[in-house]
Design an enzyme around this catalytic site. Structure first.
Site, PDB file in Angstrom:
ATOM      1  N   CYS A  61     -37.101 -97.661 -21.287  1.00  0.00           N
ATOM      2  CA  CYS A  61     -36.047 -97.928 -22.435  1.00  0.00           C
ATOM      3  C   CYS A  61     -37.262 -99.038 -23.836  1.00  0.00           C
ATOM      4  O   CYS A  61     -37.170-100.706 -23.168  1.00  0.00           O
ATOM      5  CB  CYS A  61     -35.544 -99.862 -21.420  1.00  0.00           C
ATOM      6  SG  CYS A  61     -34.624 -98.871 -20.120  1.00  0.00           S
ATOM      7  N   GLU A  62     -37.417 -98.487 -24.523  1.00  0.00           N
ATOM      8  CA  GLU A  62     -38.470 -98.900 -25.490  1.00  0.00           C
ATOM      9  C   GLU A  62     -38.514 -97.507 -26.300  1.00  0.00           C
ATOM     10  O   GLU A  62     -38.314 -96.309 -26.490  1.00  0.00           O
ATOM     11  CB  GLU A  62     -39.796 -98.418 -25.288  1.00  0.00           C
ATOM     12  CG  GLU A  62     -40.747-100.036 -24.401  1.00  0.00           C
ATOM     13  CD  GLU A  62     -40.965-101.107 -24.493  1.00  0.00           C
ATOM     14  OE1 GLU A  62     -40.374-101.391 -25.609  1.00  0.00           O
ATOM     15  OE2 GLU A  62     -40.727-102.069 -24.196  1.00  0.00           O
ATOM     16  N   TYR A  75     -50.638 -94.704 -30.657  1.00  0.00           N
ATOM     17  CA  TYR A  75     -51.543 -94.235 -31.771  1.00  0.00           C
ATOM     18  C   TYR A  75     -50.938 -93.593 -32.779  1.00  0.00           C
ATOM     19  O   TYR A  75     -51.401 -92.940 -33.736  1.00  0.00           O
ATOM     20  CB  TYR A  75     -52.839 -93.559 -30.787  1.00  0.00           C
ATOM     21  CG  TYR A  75     -53.910 -94.065 -29.785  1.00  0.00           C
ATOM     22  CD1 TYR A  75     -54.285 -95.554 -30.196  1.00  0.00           C
ATOM     23  CD2 TYR A  75     -54.038 -93.170 -28.587  1.00  0.00           C
ATOM     24  CE1 TYR A  75     -55.121 -95.779 -29.355  1.00  0.00           C
ATOM     25  CE2 TYR A  75     -54.493 -93.671 -28.184  1.00  0.00           C
ATOM     26  CZ  TYR A  75     -55.708 -94.824 -27.860  1.00  0.00           C
ATOM     27  OH  TYR A  75     -56.687 -95.528 -26.878  1.00  0.00           O
ATOM     28  N   TYR A  92     -57.809 -89.192 -21.766  1.00  0.00           N
ATOM     29  CA  TYR A  92     -56.742 -90.554 -22.341  1.00  0.00           C
ATOM     30  C   TYR A  92     -55.135 -90.439 -22.192  1.00  0.00           C
ATOM     31  O   TYR A  92     -54.608 -90.657 -22.589  1.00  0.00           O
ATOM     32  CB  TYR A  92     -57.099 -90.909 -23.193  1.00  0.00           C
ATOM     33  CG  TYR A  92     -58.632 -91.450 -23.724  1.00  0.00           C
ATOM     34  CD1 TYR A  92     -59.350 -92.580 -22.681  1.00  0.00           C
ATOM     35  CD2 TYR A  92     -58.979 -90.019 -24.493  1.00  0.00           C
ATOM     36  CE1 TYR A  92     -60.400 -91.945 -23.344  1.00  0.00           C
ATOM     37  CE2 TYR A  92     -61.059 -90.498 -24.901  1.00  0.00           C
ATOM     38  CZ  TYR A  92     -61.069 -91.357 -23.976  1.00  0.00           C
ATOM     39  OH  TYR A  92     -62.673 -91.822 -24.081  1.00  0.00           O
ATOM     40  N   GLY A 113     -67.523 -89.634 -28.175  1.00  0.00           N
ATOM     41  CA  GLY A 113     -66.930 -89.036 -29.907  1.00  0.00           C
ATOM     42  C   GLY A 113     -66.249 -87.800 -30.216  1.00  0.00           C
ATOM     43  O   GLY A 113     -65.305 -87.712 -31.958  1.00  0.00           O
ATOM     44  N   GLU A 126     -72.083 -89.068 -24.269  1.00  0.00           N
ATOM     45  CA  GLU A 126     -70.904 -90.136 -23.377  1.00  0.00           C
ATOM     46  C   GLU A 126     -69.633 -88.988 -23.811  1.00  0.00           C
ATOM     47  O   GLU A 126     -69.103 -89.560 -24.040  1.00  0.00           O
ATOM     48  CB  GLU A 126     -70.749 -91.223 -23.786  1.00  0.00           C
ATOM     49  CG  GLU A 126     -72.522 -92.154 -23.269  1.00  0.00           C
ATOM     50  CD  GLU A 126     -72.495 -93.384 -23.613  1.00  0.00           C
ATOM     51  OE1 GLU A 126     -71.127 -94.628 -24.323  1.00  0.00           O
ATOM     52  OE2 GLU A 126     -72.383 -94.831 -23.029  1.00  0.00           O
ATOM     53  N   PRO A 127     -70.192 -88.214 -24.150  1.00  0.00           N
ATOM     54  CA  PRO A 127     -68.627 -86.927 -23.954  1.00  0.00           C
ATOM     55  C   PRO A 127     -67.254 -87.580 -23.533  1.00  0.00           C
ATOM     56  O   PRO A 127     -67.606 -87.121 -22.021  1.00  0.00           O
ATOM     57  CB  PRO A 127     -68.528 -86.057 -24.069  1.00  0.00           C
ATOM     58  CG  PRO A 127     -69.984 -85.588 -23.230  1.00  0.00           C
ATOM     59  CD  PRO A 127     -70.594 -86.898 -23.425  1.00  0.00           C
ATOM     60  N   GLY A 128     -66.739 -87.878 -23.728  1.00  0.00           N
ATOM     61  CA  GLY A 128     -65.256 -88.030 -23.121  1.00  0.00           C
ATOM     62  C   GLY A 128     -63.967 -86.408 -23.083  1.00  0.00           C
ATOM     63  O   GLY A 128     -64.089 -85.443 -22.915  1.00  0.00           O
TER      64      GLY A 128
END
Ligand SMILES: *Cc1c(COP(=O)(O)O)cnc(C)c1O
Length: 407
Positions: free
Chosen positions: A332-333, A306, A361, A229, A263-265
């Protein structure tokens, strides 16, 4: 722009765009800085694989002695392929299947972070059926607000994750009574991209009080997993220094005789990577200007999903007028953008733009929407670079699809 000693333009000439670029030096440095911040405490850093699961990235962490936090059988397969020691693997996630449990039990992982009593019972059965005992922590939900985006806030009462502290005490009693479960720890993960230490301190203090209760009840708690986190700088955030983060957690846990699991990402890989994309067209409108690039939300979805900020920089510096534009992809969005109303230098078609802070991510959330091959990934070490994932081909995109005889 350079990645270590490699001109980004050279990588693009060899590999094309869009392309992800990772710096090995940055990965190593992030790992070592965090690991050293916890040097005074018995601890295990388990890189959170979902942030960046490329085998080469995982191998770089294996070489540093890292453990891994996985959330699927697929991620277990990856870390084993990368050469990880299964005894340094923790398995998180709210929906583990029995097949995944069996695979992890046979691999001999360090522990399962269990998120519900039904999951506990399933795990007990699977372990019994193959004659082993499953090491278990419960993921408790300390109900602290991490003050981050709702989609990445995971430790509040309304969250699907974890078990609230009161029911968790009963869950532990249940677990201790089960024959194929060994209760070894307590786990919590409150959210991602946290930019202050106080939610970490609050969560650690609640976990500590809970560990004391469990010990009074006779549980042999050996591990406290405090999740990941820690935030990074995307724009003007001021995330805590790893030493302050470590102090918040170790002070919170106090003198409990446990091994801390982290648990670092994002903080390991986020700023180790960029996504390089090429400008296709400039579209000047009455209400807005658009810079259309060849990368899109299927390559990097964080801005669309996000509303996240990603820095944008030209790969080759030159004089140009500033302009305000949306930087958008070909999908196409209307939600397909990297930036909205951003002040940038007016680009020329063919220019390269770097989407900054794209190492976490990024590729792991990529898709094939609009039948777009996923981007290549490249790892840089000093003045060398290697393709660590080939760009997908059109054939690979339809492999596995069949037109049945009924047609
Ligand atoms: C996503 C996740 C992490 C990693 O979070 P970061 O914010 O990337 O450090 C750690 N643990 C669990 C259980 C997760 O789901």
């Amino acid at each position: 722009m350079y990645c270590e000693d490699v001109p980004v333009r050279d990588v693009v000439e060899a590999v094309g765009t869009p392309v992800y670029l990772y710096s090995l030096a940055h990965l190593r440095d992030a790992f070592r800085t965090l690991d050293q911040a916890f040097a005074g405490t018995r601890h295990l850093v388990c890189f959170s694989v979902k942030a960046n699961s490329n085998l080469a990235v995982l191998r770089a962490f294996v070489n540093e002695g890292s453990g891994f936090d996985i959330v699927s059988g697929g991620e277990l397969y990856r870390v084993r392929k990368a050469g990880a020691d299964p005894r340094k693997v923790v398995f998180s996630g709210v929906g583990k299947t029995r097949e995944e449990m069996e695979y992890a039990l046979r691999s001999g992982i360090l522990m399962f972070n269990v998120e519900s009593e039904q999951e506990l019972e399933a795990l007990n059965e699977v372990a019994g059926s193959i004659g082993v005992v499953a090491p278990v922590s419960f993921r408790i939900n300390p109900d602290v607000d991490p003050q981050t985006h709702p989609y990445i806030s995971t430790g509040m009462k309304k969250s699907k994750f974890g078990i609230a502290i009161d029911p968790a005490a009963a869950a532990y009693r249940h677990a201790i009574a089960l024959p194929h479960i060994d209760v070894v720890g307590v786990d919590c993960h409150i959210g991602s991209q946290l930019t202050s230490t106080s939610p970490f301190s609050d969560a650690a203090a609640r976990v500590r009080a809970f560990v004391e209760t469990l010990r009074r009840d006779g549980a042999n708690i050996r591990y406290v997993d405090l999740g990941g986190g820690l935030g990074i700088r995307y724009d003007d955030e001021q995330p805590p220094d790893p030493r302050d983060y470590a102090k918040a957690l170790t002070d919170g846990i106090g003198d409990q005789d446990v091994t801390l699991v982290l648990e670092p990402g994002r903080s390991m890989v986020g700023n180790a990577g960029i996504l390089v994309t090429r400008v296709l067209y400039l579209k000047r409108g009455e209400a807005k200007n658009f810079v259309v690039v060849d990368g899109a939300m299927n390559d990097l979805i964080r801005p669309s999903l996000y509303g996240a900020f990603q820095g944008l920089r030209p790969v080759v510096r030159r004089e140009a007028e500033p302009m305000t534009a949306d930087v958008v992809g070909p999908i196409c969005e209307s939600g397909d953008f990297f930036a909205q109303d951003r002040q940038i230098q007016t680009p020329t078609p063919g220019d390269l733009l770097a989407v900054m802070s794209a190492g976490a991510y990024g590729f792991t959330m990529a898709s094939n929407y609009n039948t777009r091959p996923r981007a290549a990934e490249v790892l840089v070490d000093g003045n060398e670079f290697a393709v660590v994932r080939e760009r997908e081909t059109l054939e690979s995109l339809v492999a596995g699809e069949k037109i049945p005889a009924m047609l």
